[in-house]
Structure formats: C-alpha cells, structure tokens
Design an enzyme around this catalytic site. Structure first.
Site, PDB file in Angstrom:
ATOM      1  N   LYS A  16       6.911  28.029 -19.700  1.00 53.88           N
ATOM      2  CA  LYS A  16       7.450  26.682 -19.938  1.00 53.88           C
ATOM      3  C   LYS A  16       6.554  25.638 -19.254  1.00 53.88           C
ATOM      4  O   LYS A  16       5.695  25.986 -18.443  1.00 53.88           O
ATOM      5  CB  LYS A  16       8.873  26.603 -19.385  1.00 53.88           C
ATOM      6  N   ARG A  46      24.807  26.287 -12.010  1.00 50.81           N
ATOM      7  CA  ARG A  46      24.038  25.292 -12.760  1.00 50.81           C
ATOM      8  C   ARG A  46      24.377  25.514 -14.233  1.00 50.81           C
ATOM      9  O   ARG A  46      25.273  24.882 -14.750  1.00 50.81           O
ATOM     10  CB  ARG A  46      22.548  25.455 -12.432  1.00 50.81           C
ATOM     11  N   TYR A  50      -6.549   2.006   1.447  1.00 50.07           N
ATOM     12  CA  TYR A  50      -5.403   1.097   1.317  1.00 50.07           C
ATOM     13  C   TYR A  50      -4.584   1.061   2.598  1.00 50.07           C
ATOM     14  O   TYR A  50      -4.335   2.090   3.230  1.00 50.07           O
ATOM     15  CB  TYR A  50      -4.481   1.566   0.197  1.00 50.07           C
ATOM     16  N   MET A  61      -5.055   6.244  -6.388  1.00 50.77           N
ATOM     17  CA  MET A  61      -4.809   6.778  -7.735  1.00 50.77           C
ATOM     18  C   MET A  61      -5.966   7.632  -8.243  1.00 50.77           C
ATOM     19  O   MET A  61      -5.768   8.688  -8.841  1.00 50.77           O
ATOM     20  CB  MET A  61      -4.520   5.638  -8.716  1.00 50.77           C
TER      21      MET A  61
HETATM   22  C1  LIG Z   1      11.680  28.995 -14.794  1.00 55.12           C
HETATM   23  C2  LIG Z   1      12.590  30.165 -14.900  1.00 55.12           C
HETATM   24  C3  LIG Z   1      12.177  31.443 -14.498  1.00 55.12           C
HETATM   25  C4  LIG Z   1      10.868  31.699 -13.793  1.00 55.12           C
HETATM   26  O1  LIG Z   1      11.037  31.392 -12.419  1.00 55.12           O
HETATM   27  P1  LIG Z   1       9.884  31.648 -11.326  1.00 55.12           P
HETATM   28  O2  LIG Z   1      10.530  31.325 -10.044  1.00 55.12           O
HETATM   29  O3  LIG Z   1       8.789  30.686 -11.677  1.00 55.12           O
HETATM   30  O4  LIG Z   1       9.461  33.049 -11.474  1.00 55.12           O
HETATM   31  C5  LIG Z   1      13.037  32.513 -14.734  1.00 55.12           C
HETATM   32  N1  LIG Z   1      14.249  32.323 -15.302  1.00 55.12           N
HETATM   33  C6  LIG Z   1      14.690  31.103 -15.665  1.00 55.12           C
HETATM   34  C7  LIG Z   1      16.038  30.961 -16.275  1.00 55.12           C
HETATM   35  C8  LIG Z   1      13.896  29.982 -15.468  1.00 55.12           C
HETATM   36  O5  LIG Z   1      14.343  28.774 -15.812  1.00 55.12           O
END
Ligand SMILES: *Cc1c(COP(=O)(O)O)cnc(C)c1O
Length: 357
Positions: free
Chosen positions: A35, A130, A254, A302
């Site tokens: 993702k 969650r 800065y 930046m």
């Molecule tokens: C992002 C995610 C993972 C992966 O988690 P990591 O800590 O990066 O290994 C696994 N399961 C779900 C539901 C996630 O949202």
C-alpha cells in the site's frame, strides 16, 4: 545535471527481505503489503521484485487497479475493503479480494446485483478497536457472508495493536480472543503484520501480512532490522552543492538559530522537507558524506540543508550525502525525528526520483 536528490531503491534487498519473511513463517502464505506506493518505494517496481509473494495487499481499489493495469494477476486484498458500494462492480470484475469490516459492507454485498463472485476476508476486532466486527458477531456474520451468492470464499483476519512490544499482554489477549471467536470456523486465517511475523509465532496462521520488514524497516521501537537479517531498500541521497568557510560567531540558515563558536567548513546539500526529510531534525542529526560521518547544523529548509564538514576535509562539491540507507538505518533517523521509519519512507515526496538498482 538535474537536482541530485534521489531515493535509490535496491530491489534485490526487497526480494531478500521477502525471503526473510518466508523463512520466519515457513508454514504460512505471504501477502506482501504494498500500500501507499509500496511504502514510498514505487509500487510497480516493488510488485515485480515481490512477484513470488502469494498475494499483495493494498489500502483501496485505486491502488489495486494500478497493479491490474500493469498486468499483475496475483490475489490482491483491499485492506479497507470497499469505501462505497459503487466499487463492487469493478472490484469483482478485477477479481479483487475484499476485507469486510463493518455491517454496511455486508449489507452492500447483500444488496449487490452483480453476477460475479468475490473473495471476502471478514475482519474481526480482537482488541485494536479500529476496524472490525465484534468477536461476538463472528460466527453469525461469517455464516451470513458464506451464504451470499456473490461470495466465493470467506477468510478471517484480525490486526494486532501491540505486536511491536515483545511479550505484550495485550497481544496475548488479542490472540486468545481471536482463537476463541473463530474456534468453529473452517476457513483460513490471517493475523500477523511484520511485528507478528518476527516476534509472535502463534500469530503466523495461514497468511502473514508483512509490510515494513520487506522494506528493511524494523517494526519494533528502537528495533534493529539488521539483527533480523533485513537489508535496507531505500537509500535517500543527494550531493554537496557548495562548501563555505565560516568564521566563529556566524549564524547559519533560517531563524539564525545556530551559530558557529569556532571557524568551520560548512557544506550545503540539495535535500529538504520538500523532499520528505523531516524539518524537526535539527543540529546534530547524523548523515554520511562519501560514507564518512558528519552532522546537520541549523534548520532543515524546503530544498536545502547545511552540514558541518570540518571533520571530513576530503569531501567537497559533488560528494554523495546519504540521509538513510546503508550504514545509517531509517529507524535511527526516525527515532531522532520522533516518529517511525514507516512515516519517513512513505513521506518521500514525488519530486524525488526513485532510481532502481
Ligand atoms: C499496513 C498493514 C499491514 C502491514 O503492517 P507492517 O507493520 O508494515 O508489517 C498488515 N495488516 C494490515 C491490516 C495493515 O493495514
């Protein structure tokens, strides 16, 4: 020559880290989590390097469609499922697996008139609070899902809140709750994120879902990914673009927040928070210049940062500066920035070219 800031992505390291995940959970299938543009590393190149995974997981349908359009035929799980019932037609047409975490998603499937069938992963809230249906509803909802004409297979999953704390009582409790509520369920299960893969063998189940460990990050606070056999995948680098000699008492950057107390040799580097290098990193943050240690001085701006190069007289304009990667774990820099490597890696902005090797 173009601006020298770049994220070098070591795809062989990515493939190596997948093999570490497999060896850590030899009886489980591996769903590689890619993702958020593969945690900022570039999803298509990473999916190709991870093509021996048994499945991919992404956050939502848009991320999955990019993979399908590029020809990946793997099982792809949408970790959030659908966000709108209107996504069901396309999700089914593209053969995407759906998380079902809420009664409205179940209702959307019930009311869907599409002719295709989809695989579902019923998400159980075993204590993270969650996403997920309550443990008390699992048996009933799993049965109802399985009975729908549009559902091919039902699997169960849950997510651990504290797997990054070895020995966490919360995690033991979640594992017990999940086991108890799914005792009579005949299908496959998935529990473990990276921390679960590395520290909780009881969480391996049928499918593991490693994310950060594939990219060489540690899921543990203060963790050492190298000790787990993982290799860094992203090397965030740029070059020194000018070198100046400053007298004692001169301020840099800065806010003029940092002043020399003795004469120094200062280097300016093309890297800043516009690239995703955190602005909260201040004076003293380590970097490597031509593989030798040096330190940040003054504020991150930046497009530019400033370094004290007094102790590395051999480096100059054109020297390579590494901000994290080989010899300088992203986890260490993340700790100094008050965050985790996940945020650093996904925060690298679009203007930074990813260079694959
Ligand atoms: C992002 C995610 C993972 C992966 O988690 P990591 O800590 O990066 O290994 C696994 N399961 C779900 C539901 C996630 O949202």
């Amino acid at each position: 020559m173009s601006r020298p800031a770049c994220a070098r992505i070591d795809l062989a390291a990515l493939t190596h880290n997948l093999s570490v995940a497999r060896k850590s959970a030899p009886r489980s299938q591996v769903m590689a989590v890619i993702k958020a543009d593969a945690y900022g590393h570039g999803v298509l190149q990473c999916a190709d390097a991870l093509k021996s995974a048994d499945a991919f997981a992404v956050a939502g349908i848009d991320e999955a469609l990019v993979l399908r359009a590029a020809g990946f035929e793997h099982r792809i799980l949408l970790l959030g499922g659908i966000f709108d019932p209107a996504e069901l037609d396309e999700a089914a047409a593209q053969n995407l697996d759906l998380v079902v975490h809420d009664a409205w998603q179940l209702a959307a499937l019930r009311n869907w008139s599409g002719a295709k069938r989809v695989n579902t992963w019923l998400k159980v809230d075993s204590g993270m609070h969650r996403l997920g249906i309550p443990t008390t509803a699992v048996a009933g909802v799993a049965q109802e899902l399985a009975a729908l004409n549009c559902v091919r297979k039902v699997r169960l999953m849950t997510h651990l809140a504290c797997a990054d704390e070895p020995g966490s009582a919360h995690t033991s409790q979640q594992l017990a709750e999940f086991a108890a509520c799914s005792r009579d369920f005949a299908g496959e299960r998935s529990i473990a994120n990276s921390a679960g893969v590395l520290a909780w063998p009881d969480a391996h189940a049928d499918w593991i879902r490693p994310g950060i460990m594939l990219y060489g990050g540690s899921p543990f606070v203060g963790g050492n990914a190298q000790a787990d056999g993982l290799l860094p995948v992203m090397h965030l680098e740029s070059r020194v673009i000018t070198v100046r000699d400053l007298a004692a008492g001169e301020a840099v950057g800065y806010g003029a927040t940092w002043k020399t107390d003795h004469p120094i040799r200062m280097g300016v580097v093309a890297m800043g928070y516009g690239d995703g290098y955190p602005r909260q990193l201040g004076t003293g943050t380590p970097v490597l210049v031509d593989d030798q240690p040096a330190r940040l001085i003054g504020r991150v701006s930046m497009d530019l940062i400033t370094l004290d190069l007094t102790a590395v007289p051999a480096v100059g304009v054109g020297s390579v500066v590494r901000f994290w990667g080989a010899g300088l774990p992203a986890d260490k820099i993340a700790g100094l920035a008050g965050t985790i490597s996940y945020e650093l890696l996904t925060g690298i902005t679009a203007r930074v070219p990813r260079v694959y090797c």
